[in-house]
Design a protein around this motif. Structure first.
Motif, short mmCIF file in Angstrom:
data_model
loop_
_atom_site.label_atom_id
_atom_site.label_comp_id
_atom_site.label_asym_id
_atom_site.label_seq_id
_atom_site.Cartn_x
_atom_site.Cartn_y
_atom_site.Cartn_z
N SER A 78 0.85 -1.19 0.00
CA SER A 78 0.00 0.00 0.00
C SER A 78 0.89 1.24 0.00
CB SER A 78 -0.91 0.01 1.24
OG SER A 78 -1.77 -1.11 1.22
N VAL A 79 0.48 2.24 -0.77
CA VAL A 79 1.30 3.45 -0.86
C VAL A 79 1.19 4.24 0.44
CG1 VAL A 79 1.10 3.58 -3.36
CG2 VAL A 79 -0.53 4.82 -1.92
N ALA A 80 2.34 4.81 0.86
CA ALA A 80 2.34 5.71 2.02
C ALA A 80 1.84 7.09 1.60
CB ALA A 80 3.75 5.81 2.60
N LYS A 81 2.21 7.49 0.41
CA LYS A 81 1.71 8.68 -0.27
C LYS A 81 1.73 8.35 -1.74
CE LYS A 81 3.11 12.46 2.83
NZ LYS A 81 3.84 13.76 2.90
N GLU A 82 1.11 9.18 -2.57
CA GLU A 82 1.09 8.87 -3.99
C GLU A 82 2.51 8.69 -4.51
OE1 GLU A 82 -1.52 10.37 -7.67
OE2 GLU A 82 -0.02 11.85 -7.04
N GLY A 83 2.76 7.52 -5.12
CA GLY A 83 4.06 7.24 -5.70
C GLY A 83 5.13 6.85 -4.71
N ILE A 84 4.75 6.54 -3.47
CA ILE A 84 5.74 6.18 -2.45
C ILE A 84 5.30 4.92 -1.73
CG2 ILE A 84 6.87 6.90 -0.30
CD1 ILE A 84 6.38 9.82 -1.14
N ILE A 85 6.15 3.89 -1.76
CA ILE A 85 5.94 2.69 -0.95
C ILE A 85 7.17 2.49 -0.07
CG2 ILE A 85 4.39 1.55 -2.58
CD1 ILE A 85 6.77 -0.17 -3.49
N LEU A 86 6.99 1.70 0.99
CA LEU A 86 8.06 1.50 1.96
C LEU A 86 8.34 0.01 2.13
CD1 LEU A 86 6.85 4.06 4.67
CD2 LEU A 86 8.52 4.45 2.83
N PHE A 87 9.63 -0.35 2.08
CA PHE A 87 10.07 -1.72 2.28
C PHE A 87 11.11 -1.75 3.40
CE2 PHE A 87 9.51 -3.85 -2.18
CZ PHE A 87 8.14 -3.82 -2.02
N PRO A 88 11.29 -2.89 4.04
CA PRO A 88 12.43 -3.04 4.98
C PRO A 88 13.71 -3.28 4.16
CG PRO A 88 11.16 -5.06 4.92
CD PRO A 88 10.42 -4.08 4.05
N THR A 89 14.29 -2.20 3.65
CA THR A 89 15.36 -2.33 2.66
C THR A 89 16.58 -3.08 3.21
OG1 THR A 89 16.26 -0.16 3.28
CG2 THR A 89 14.65 -0.22 1.50
N LYS A 90 16.86 -2.89 4.50
CA LYS A 90 18.03 -3.57 5.05
C LYS A 90 17.80 -5.07 5.14
CE LYS A 90 21.46 -3.04 8.73
NZ LYS A 90 21.80 -2.30 9.97
N SER A 91 16.60 -5.46 5.57
CA SER A 91 16.28 -6.90 5.67
C SER A 91 16.32 -7.57 4.31
CB SER A 91 14.91 -7.08 6.31
OG SER A 91 14.87 -6.53 7.61
N LEU A 92 15.88 -6.83 3.29
CA LEU A 92 15.84 -7.39 1.94
C LEU A 92 17.20 -7.32 1.23
CD1 LEU A 92 12.43 -5.93 0.74
CD2 LEU A 92 12.92 -8.30 1.35
N GLY A 93 18.16 -6.61 1.83
CA GLY A 93 19.48 -6.49 1.21
C GLY A 93 19.48 -5.61 -0.03
N LEU A 94 18.58 -4.63 -0.08
CA LEU A 94 18.51 -3.77 -1.25
C LEU A 94 19.69 -2.80 -1.28
CD1 LEU A 94 14.71 -2.84 -1.42
CD2 LEU A 94 15.89 -4.91 -2.21
N CYS A 95 20.05 -2.39 -2.49
CA CYS A 95 21.13 -1.42 -2.64
C CYS A 95 20.82 -0.14 -1.88
CB CYS A 95 21.38 -1.11 -4.11
SG CYS A 95 22.72 0.05 -4.44
N GLY A 96 19.55 0.21 -1.81
CA GLY A 96 19.15 1.42 -1.09
C GLY A 96 19.45 1.39 0.39
N SER A 97 19.85 0.21 0.91
CA SER A 97 20.17 0.11 2.33
C SER A 97 21.64 0.32 2.61
CB SER A 97 19.76 -1.28 2.86
OG SER A 97 20.62 -2.29 2.33
N LEU A 98 22.46 0.47 1.56
CA LEU A 98 23.90 0.58 1.76
C LEU A 98 24.27 1.72 2.69
CD1 LEU A 98 25.34 -0.03 -1.81
CD2 LEU A 98 25.55 -1.53 0.17
N SER A 99 23.50 2.80 2.61
CA SER A 99 23.85 3.98 3.38
C SER A 99 23.15 4.05 4.73
CB SER A 99 23.50 5.24 2.58
OG SER A 99 22.14 5.20 2.21
N LEU A 100 22.33 3.08 5.07
CA LEU A 100 21.57 3.14 6.31
C LEU A 100 22.53 3.19 7.49
CD1 LEU A 100 18.57 0.76 5.73
CD2 LEU A 100 18.62 3.23 5.66
N GLY A 101 22.24 4.10 8.42
CA GLY A 101 23.10 4.29 9.55
C GLY A 101 24.27 5.21 9.26
N LEU A 102 24.50 5.49 7.99
CA LEU A 102 25.60 6.38 7.61
C LEU A 102 25.07 7.63 6.94
CD1 LEU A 102 28.06 3.76 6.08
CD2 LEU A 102 28.14 4.74 8.37
N CYS A 103 24.05 7.47 6.10
CA CYS A 103 23.53 8.57 5.27
C CYS A 103 22.61 9.44 6.11
CB CYS A 103 22.81 7.98 4.07
SG CYS A 103 22.12 9.18 2.95
N ARG A 104 23.18 10.23 6.99
CA ARG A 104 22.37 10.98 7.93
C ARG A 104 22.63 12.47 7.80
NH1 ARG A 104 19.53 7.91 11.11
NH2 ARG A 104 20.08 5.72 11.28
#
Length: 455
Positions: A78-104
């Motif tokens: 389900s979309v959080a807002k139009e055109g936006i969905i949310l996944f547990p990127t770190k659990s899924l090992g997505l590239c978008g999780s590479l910066s988690l904890g660092l990209c702040r």
């Protein structure tokens, strides 16, 4: 040390439905359930740290270029807002999780997302898809920079804190510059006196285009130039406000240079940036730093003229190169604030080292050469003893190393093989005078060339 933001650029295509997802299911031995391909651009954010304001800013930027996916459910979420969905990127090992904890950013949140363009839409073209990705990057970066600069206090009279200067503001800077001293009286008249020197000749190698009559460019070289000998290069006035770089080079020419012409070819360019010398500025008249421009494709008029002249000489071997500079209190009070304001960056101040130091090449250190210069100069003026100098760790008293070629410094123009260094005199020290600063520059040149000739 800190990631500003991370955008991982993707597409969702019709081939996901017809090929890639069926193949994935078949390879895993599972049943494939036909999916719905969303018609439009959407984002995948992190469900553990969504940063919806950041994601919405990206959507707002992209919708000016292409349409946003209108579906209420995208990829089963389900979309959080139009055109936006949310996944547990770190659990899924997505590239978008590479910066988690660092990209702040300064809000403590993680600014990261995966973009998804739909290239098979009848409303899309290859060009539109590419521009949508660019729009996403730009919108994201603008959002992050805005959060980082919104509380910057005013520290310079021109421009708006946190925003790069416009052309009008750059012109405002140019129009506010003032003439302080005469290039003709302080440099050209001294060069005229050298024309009677039996060992040296004065050569014009160019002129600045905005006033060629006022700003001719000169070098002084051995009159008996011998191709089989190596060549000593001394440069001064790359930063025009650094007075002893110019006057020290002229003092060397008037007192010491002739005695070396039997052993090496002597070549001195005493005032590379004459407009900046007259106006006591670090930048040239085009708001460019000449000492970041000694590399192909990034030249200023000043650096291009000198490099062209050196190429014309076809020097086979450089003995050594000394580029004469100063570090002054005005670095902290005027020149570094102007640099940061022009770029739209915050400025937190400088630590100005008290004393003489050298900047060598980290890829070609020649530490014995540098130490010989320090030993010679310390007989004239005091050496910086700090463990850290302008943000760089000292290799020993008064010596730091930086990648001069990468930075485009004048110290790189001899090609990185011969000993080369940038001198830095501190004229604002209570222990310094103009004469001491000029003598320190001469001592550096003499100590450097004597070291090379000795070996």
């Amino acid at each position: 040390k800190e990631w500003a933001c991370h955008l991982d650029l993707h597409e969702t295509t019709d081939s996901d439905k017809t090929e890639f997802r069926p193949a994935k299911a078949a390879e895993g031995g599972s049943t494939y359930k036909d999916g719905i391909i969303p018609d439009g651009f959407y984002l995948v954010g992190d469900s553990e740290d969504p940063q919806l304001d950041f994601l919405q800013a990206v959507i707002d930027g992209v919708e000016k270029v292409t349409h946003i996916a209108p579906e209420k459910v995208i990829c089963g979420e389900s979309v959080a807002k139009e055109g936006i969905i949310l996944f547990p990127t770190k659990s899924l090992g997505l590239c978008g999780s590479l910066s988690l904890g660092l990209c702040r950013g300064i809000t403590g949140g993680t600014y990261a997302t995966t973009t998804e363009v739909y290239p098979d839409s009848p409303k899309a073209t290859g060009e539109i898809c590419n521009e949508a990705q660019v729009a996403a990057i730009v919108a994201a970066l603008d959002f992050v920079l805005a959060t980082q600069t919104e509380d910057i206090p005013r520290f310079y009279p021109i421009g708006t804190p946190g925003k790069p200067w416009s052309d009008d503001e750059r012109n405002q800077w140019k129009e506010s510059r003032k003439y302080h001293r005469s290039y003709k009286e302080e440099v050209l008249d001294k060069l005229d006196k050298l024309k009677s020197n039996d060992a040296l000749e004065v050569v014009q190698y160019g002129a600045l285009s905005h006033n060629p009559g006022r700003y001719p460019l000169f070098a002084v070289k051995s009159k008996q130039w011998k191709e089989e000998m190596s060549t000593l290069l001394v440069t001064g006035g790359v930063h025009g406000y650094e007075t002893s770089g110019v006057q020290g080079a002229l003092l060397f020419l008037g007192t010491q240079a002739a005695q070396y012409t039997a052993q090496v070819n002597v070549l001195v360019a005493p005032c590379i940036s004459p407009w900046a010398y007259e106006h006591i500025e670090r930048w040239n008249a085009d708001l460019k730093d000449p000492n970041r421009s000694f590399k192909k494709g990034n030249e200023t008029e000043e650096s291009a003229a000198l490099m062209s002249y050196l190429d014309s000489l076809n020097v086979k071997e450089w003995a050594c190169h000394l580029d004469l500079h100063e570090t002054t209190d005005t670095d902290e009070l005027e020149f570094m604030p102007a640099k940061h304001a022009e770029a739209g960056l915050a400025y937190s101040g400088e630590v100005i080292p008290d004393g003489f130091y050298l900047v060598g090449d980290s890829e070609n250190p020649h530490l014995e050469f540098h130490q010989a210069i320090i030993s010679g100069v310390e007989k004239v003026t005091h050496i910086v003893k700090d463990e850290d100098i302008i943000g760089e760790p000292a290799k020993s008293d008064g010596i730091i190393l930086v990648p001069v070629n990468t930075l485009g410094l004048c110290g790189s123009i001899t090609g990185g093989k011969c000993p080369a260094t940038t001198t830095e005199v501190y004229p604002d020290s209570p222990r310094a005078t103009d004469a001491i600063c000029n003598d320190a520059q001469v001592a550096a040149i003499v100590s450097g060339i004597n070291c090379v000739l000795k070996h």
